[in-house]
Design a protein around this motif. Structure first.
Motif, mmCIF file in Angstrom:
data_model
loop_
_atom_site.group_PDB
_atom_site.id
_atom_site.type_symbol
_atom_site.label_atom_id
_atom_site.label_comp_id
_atom_site.label_asym_id
_atom_site.label_seq_id
_atom_site.Cartn_x
_atom_site.Cartn_y
_atom_site.Cartn_z
ATOM 1 N N PRO A 137 53.090 38.381 105.122
ATOM 2 C CA PRO A 137 52.448 37.078 105.303
ATOM 3 C C PRO A 137 51.562 37.103 106.561
ATOM 4 O O PRO A 137 51.981 37.635 107.596
ATOM 5 C CB PRO A 137 53.637 36.129 105.490
ATOM 6 N N CYS A 139 50.853 34.904 108.728
ATOM 7 C CA CYS A 139 51.476 34.275 109.907
ATOM 8 C C CYS A 139 52.417 35.262 110.605
ATOM 9 O O CYS A 139 52.533 35.262 111.841
ATOM 10 C CB CYS A 139 52.226 33.009 109.505
ATOM 11 N N CYS A 140 53.079 36.108 109.828
ATOM 12 C CA CYS A 140 54.022 37.072 110.402
ATOM 13 C C CYS A 140 53.267 38.230 111.066
ATOM 14 O O CYS A 140 53.720 38.772 112.087
ATOM 15 C CB CYS A 140 54.972 37.593 109.335
ATOM 16 N N CYS A 199 58.057 35.393 111.068
ATOM 17 C CA CYS A 199 57.651 34.661 112.269
ATOM 18 C C CYS A 199 58.620 33.530 112.585
ATOM 19 O O CYS A 199 58.720 33.103 113.728
ATOM 20 C CB CYS A 199 56.227 34.127 112.108
ATOM 21 N N CYS A 203 59.904 30.606 107.460
ATOM 22 C CA CYS A 203 58.527 30.979 107.128
ATOM 23 C C CYS A 203 58.335 30.968 105.600
ATOM 24 O O CYS A 203 58.967 31.749 104.893
ATOM 25 C CB CYS A 203 58.224 32.365 107.696
ATOM 26 N N THR A 206 57.421 34.299 103.986
ATOM 27 C CA THR A 206 58.547 35.232 103.930
ATOM 28 C C THR A 206 59.480 34.896 102.770
ATOM 29 O O THR A 206 59.961 35.798 102.067
ATOM 30 C CB THR A 206 59.321 35.197 105.263
HETATM 31 ZN ZN LIG Z 1 55.424 34.020 108.749
#
Ligand SMILES: [Zn+2]
Length: 305
Positions: A137, A139-140, A199, A203, A206
């Protein structure tokens, strides 16, 4: 150099990661299951590429496994590129034998164009593209850059917990809940829902990634290992760090591993939804978890010994 996000621990199991079992019975029941889960998660790396969940993976296989897998990969138009040869250390860290250790080949696996793009990204230390190609992802991947690359941390647990909804018992203690699909705290024991570093404990990317991987596992006869993965990640678990050593306390064992050095003890308690019959009971979280055992068996009481 963090060239390969998040593959520092689980591939080589450094000898300083220690597992102490809560009881012989817990070990008898769960050690073979942990082995099966670790083996399944290594297979899931390339199976998820084969299934089209993501463009590439970084898989570690032995030469013998490579002989078995190469025809299968070829039949799915997958190719591999060798990036490293690693020693596969003992999983419990009890005996760092210097000879006769099995060797693993670390490979980028994917379709030819994707492997080429991944190799270029690795050479350029382009973490955004590496994360994209591995299906992580975004964001991660951003979290990884901030915490691991720029923050130079080797353990993302505290920043992950700090970014998640939860209760602050004090400045250095976070209590939270999470779906099993984002519980990464078992990763030093080789049990994880995703190969990425989430993250947050909630999430959404995730959760989707983990569910897709679980589907691939079921489609490839790894359903039993996936059931154990889900069960283990549903138990309560505590991560606690002080002076560069993290201790991860689970109902069935304690795991010790290096972490970022702090002079203050930081603790993350993740509540569970199930508790194993073989799990210990005693003082402190997670032994005092409110969750009832999954079966009728009476759990061992570690305080009465
Ligand atoms: Zn994330």
């Amino acid at each position: 150099m963090p060239m390969y996000p998040d593959h520092r621990y689980e591939l080589t199991m450094p000898t300083f990661t220690r597992i102490a079992w809560a009881s012989d019975h817990a070990r008898e029941v769960w050690e073979p299951r942990l082995h099966a889960v670790r083996a399944a998660s290594l297979d899931l790396e390339w199976m998820s590429v084969e299934a089209g969940i993501r463009p590439c993976c970084i898989a570690t296989v032995t030469p013998a496994e490579m002989l078995r897998l190469a025809p299968r990969w070829l039949s799915h138009d997958l190719t591999s590129h060798l990036v490293d040869v690693v020693n596969l250390g003992p999983e419990d860290g009890s005996d760092a034998a210097t000879t006769g250790r099995p060797v693993g080949m670390r490979l980028i696996v994917g379709r030819l164009a994707d492997v080429k793009r991944m190799v270029r990204a690795v050479e350029a230390c382009d973490n955004d593209t590496i994360g994209l190609m591995l299906g992580y992802p975004p964001c991660c991947t951003e979290f990884f850059r901030t915490v691991w690359v720029e923050g130079d941390m080797i353990d993302t647990t505290w920043p992950m917990a700090a970014a998640s909804p939860g209760e602050r018992a004090d400045e250095a203690t976070i209590q939270l809940e999470s779906a099993w699909e984002a519980n990464i705290l078992w990763r030093w024991g080789g049990v994880r829902p995703v190969p990425s570093l989430p993250c947050r404990f909630d999430c959404p990317g995730t959760l989707s990634f983990a569910r897709a991987l679980a589907g691939v596992a079921r489609d490839n006869d790894l359903g039993e290992a996936m059931d154990w993965t889900r069960e283990i990640l549903s138990w309560p678990i505590k991560w606690s760090a002080l002076h560069g050593i993290a201790e991860i306390t689970t109902p069935i064992c304690k795991i010790s591993t290096p972490t970022d050095a702090t002079g203050v003890r930081y603790t993350v308690e993740r509540e569970g939804t199930t508790y194993p019959d073989e799990g210990a009971r005693g003082l402190g979280f997670p032994y005092t978890s409110r969750v009832a055992p999954t079966g009728a068996g009476r759990p061992a009481d570690v305080t009465s010994a």
